[in-house]
Enzyme design. Structure first.
Site, PDB file in Angstrom:
ATOM      1  CE  LYS A  77      -4.546  -3.979  -6.859  1.00 38.98           C
ATOM      2  NZ  LYS A  77      -4.885  -2.451  -7.477  1.00 38.98           N
TER       3      LYS A  77
HETATM    4  P1  NAD Z   1      -0.866   2.743   2.632  1.00 37.56           P
HETATM    5  O1  NAD Z   1       0.463   0.667   2.454  1.00 37.56           O
HETATM    6  O2  NAD Z   1       0.090   3.700   2.042  1.00 37.56           O
HETATM    7  O3  NAD Z   1      -1.458   2.244   3.608  1.00 37.56           O
HETATM    8  C1  NAD Z   1      -2.532   1.126   4.577  1.00 37.56           C
HETATM    9  C2  NAD Z   1      -2.269   1.554   5.610  1.00 37.56           C
HETATM   10  O4  NAD Z   1      -3.348   1.071   6.309  1.00 37.56           O
HETATM   11  C3  NAD Z   1      -1.434   2.076   6.570  1.00 37.56           C
HETATM   12  O5  NAD Z   1      -1.367   2.713   7.494  1.00 37.56           O
HETATM   13  C4  NAD Z   1      -1.673   0.639   7.443  1.00 37.56           C
HETATM   14  O6  NAD Z   1      -1.028   0.328   8.511  1.00 37.56           O
HETATM   15  C5  NAD Z   1      -2.758   0.265   7.459  1.00 37.56           C
HETATM   16  N1  NAD Z   1      -3.389  -0.962   7.606  1.00 37.56           N
HETATM   17  C6  NAD Z   1      -3.308  -1.940   7.248  1.00 37.56           C
HETATM   18  N2  NAD Z   1      -3.892  -3.274   7.713  1.00 37.56           N
HETATM   19  C7  NAD Z   1      -4.819  -2.358   8.613  1.00 37.56           C
HETATM   20  C8  NAD Z   1      -5.291  -3.011   9.955  1.00 37.56           C
HETATM   21  N3  NAD Z   1      -6.351  -4.234  10.158  1.00 37.56           N
HETATM   22  N4  NAD Z   1      -6.481  -1.960  10.692  1.00 37.56           N
HETATM   23  C9  NAD Z   1      -6.020  -0.531  10.302  1.00 37.56           C
HETATM   24  N5  NAD Z   1      -5.660  -0.112   9.723  1.00 37.56           N
HETATM   25  C10 NAD Z   1      -4.709  -1.126   8.675  1.00 37.56           C
HETATM   26  O7  NAD Z   1      -2.075   2.343   0.982  1.00 37.56           O
HETATM   27  P2  NAD Z   1      -2.354   2.486   0.449  1.00 37.56           P
HETATM   28  O8  NAD Z   1      -2.173   3.143  -0.435  1.00 37.56           O
HETATM   29  O9  NAD Z   1      -3.246   4.309   1.766  1.00 37.56           O
HETATM   30  O10 NAD Z   1      -3.800   2.006   0.192  1.00 37.56           O
HETATM   31  C11 NAD Z   1      -4.761   1.850   1.132  1.00 37.56           C
HETATM   32  C12 NAD Z   1      -6.300   1.193   0.492  1.00 37.56           C
HETATM   33  O11 NAD Z   1      -6.186   1.711  -0.683  1.00 37.56           O
HETATM   34  C13 NAD Z   1      -5.848  -0.160  -0.408  1.00 37.56           C
HETATM   35  O12 NAD Z   1      -7.236  -0.835  -0.343  1.00 37.56           O
HETATM   36  C14 NAD Z   1      -5.682  -0.047  -1.679  1.00 37.56           C
HETATM   37  O13 NAD Z   1      -5.575  -0.926  -2.807  1.00 37.56           O
HETATM   38  C15 NAD Z   1      -6.272   1.541  -2.006  1.00 37.56           C
HETATM   39  N6  NAD Z   1      -6.309   2.125  -2.940  1.00 37.56           N
HETATM   40  C16 NAD Z   1      -5.213   3.109  -2.770  1.00 37.56           C
HETATM   41  C17 NAD Z   1      -5.206   4.134  -4.146  1.00 37.56           C
HETATM   42  C18 NAD Z   1      -3.569   4.558  -3.991  1.00 37.56           C
HETATM   43  O14 NAD Z   1      -3.770   6.375  -5.129  1.00 37.56           O
HETATM   44  N7  NAD Z   1      -2.649   4.774  -2.958  1.00 37.56           N
HETATM   45  C19 NAD Z   1      -6.004   4.039  -4.821  1.00 37.56           C
HETATM   46  C20 NAD Z   1      -6.679   3.281  -4.941  1.00 37.56           C
HETATM   47  C21 NAD Z   1      -6.941   2.414  -3.969  1.00 37.56           C
END
Ligand code: NAD
Length: 368
Positions: A77
């Site tokens: 990571k």
């Molecule tokens: P992203 O940046 O596209 O979206 C994150 C969202 O969370 C945004 O809408 C942001 O405004 C919101 N956010 C941040 N802090 C917040 C809070 N305190 N309260 C409410 N909303 C909040 O990120 P993503 O790719 O959707 O990833 C989200 C999570 O999923 C992360 O933990 C990431 O590690 C995990 N994840 C993502 C993927 C992927 O394919 N993108 C895969 C596995 C895990």
């Protein structure tokens, strides 16, 4: 001085790298945890606050996630400190500078994560020649555009519903975070007849007990408007979302947002972990004792990395959805079945299986 080996155990981490470039304000961390199964894959995250501890925990989660997804990859990571909403030129400069500094760490393959997207991965690829989650034009399978992680999460929920006698049609869903994972989860679940009754993002939250028009809200957000201003619902304080009575609660934002200080506010039947490490271990134990089914992050949200590994191996987009479905549904059925029969938490079962797999992979490595 902090003990640099404080996180070391039987599995890793193999490397912790701090990156600092004062001239352009770059601060970053890379953790390569375990590479027994092959080069590590894990996202590159841009967030305002970074720490070795969080980066290590996320890298470890990737080690177990990749092992359970049956990939020939270990876990890693990386984190870059910064506001992901900074001007795009500034962001490109930081991301390119970070990529240059990790160019020679060949046992780490970066991918998109919070605050980074396919365009960011194109810059990293330009600097390093290795990445997952490239734009289509560069031969990538656009995992965030397709919503593959959310698809896998929906597969996991579909399996879990049978373990708690729930029908997806008419079920009430609450989602924290409306980015790549959250918005697509809302889309996939709505298509299955679920009502997404509340969503939040950094800017605020929105509730509609009759179900939010998800396609409308996605369009509204793409116009640069705030979730809370969407006309099809009423605005809430961002963190009030945790109190809403529902059937499925999906964290899709930051780590540790469910902890002992707020876990008793959750009123749901399933906690489907779209985000990585969204709940503390103590909180998960409390949920288990209350009979709430927790779908562990490293099983339920593996869709993105499965897609990335297919891309890296030169596979086709057509194989992505069936592979995700096959692997996540088998894992979920095995884990929830064993959890029921043995009376142990799903995470304990999943962790035992993952540890066994990584230990087995470690036996194939040279040890002299
Ligand atoms: P992203 O940046 O596209 O979206 C994150 C969202 O969370 C945004 O809408 C942001 O405004 C919101 N956010 C941040 N802090 C917040 C809070 N305190 N309260 C409410 N909303 C909040 O990120 P993503 O790719 O959707 O990833 C989200 C999570 O999923 C992360 O933990 C990431 O590690 C995990 N994840 C993502 C993927 C992927 O394919 N993108 C895969 C596995 C895990």
């Amino acid at each position: 001085m902090e003990n640099p080996f404080q996180y070391a155990d039987d599995f890793g981490p193999e490397k912790i790298i701090h990156v600092y470039e004062p001239k352009i304000g770059l601060k970053g961390i890379l953790v390569v945890d375990n590479v027994s199964a092959g080069p590590s894959i894990g996202g590159t995250r841009m967030v305002p606050d970074i720490s070795v501890k969080e980066c290590f925990r996320l890298a470890r989660a990737m080690t177990f996630k990749n092992a359970m997804a049956g990939l020939s990859h270990g876990g890693g990571k990386s984190m870059i400190m910064g506001d992901p909403e900074m001007p795009v030129k500034e962001k490109e400069r930081l991301i390119r500078a970070f990529a240059q500094t990790i160019r020679d760490v060949k046992d780490y393959v970066p991918g998109p994560d919070m605050g980074t997207n396919e365009a960011c991965m194109a810059w990293v690829y330009d600097e390093t020649g290795r990445v997952i989650g490239l734009p289509k034009e560069l031969g990538g399978i656009p995992l965030d555009e397709l919503g593959v992680t959310a698809y896998g999460l929906t597969v996991a929920i579909d399996v879990a519903k049978d373990f708690c006698d729930l029908s997806l049609k008419g079920s009430r869903v609450v989602i924290q975070g409306f980015g790549s994972v959250g918005k697509h989860a809302a889309r996939f679940l709505s298509k299955k007849g679920a009502h997404v009754i509340a969503v939040s993002d950094l800017s605020g939250a929105l509730q509609n007990p009759d179900g939010i028009d998800i396609d409308g809200l996605i369009k509204f957000k793409e116009e640069g408007r705030k979730i809370g201003d969407f006309p099809g619902g009423h605005r809430l304080e961002r963190d009030d979302i945790i109190d809403i009575d529902c059937d499925i609660w999906i964290p899709a934002a930051r780590p540790d947002i469910i902890n002992t200080s707020n876990v008793n506010r959750l009123k749901t039947r399933i906690l489907a972990q779209g985000a990585n490490i969204p709940a503390t271990d103590e909180a998960e134990e409390i949920l288990y004792r209350k009979g709430i089914l927790v779908l562990p992050d490293f099983i339920a949200n593996a869709g993105g990395v499965i897609c990335g590994a297919i891309e890296l191996a030169g596979g086709s987009e057509a194989s992505v959805f069936p592979t995700i479905k096959e692997r996540i549904s088998k894992n979920m059925k095995d884990i929830l079945g064993e959890s029921q029969s043995k009376g142990l938490r799903p995470r304990e079962i999943a962790m035992n299986l993952a540890r066994q797999r990584v230990r087995q992979a470690m036996t194939y490595r040279r040890s002299f």
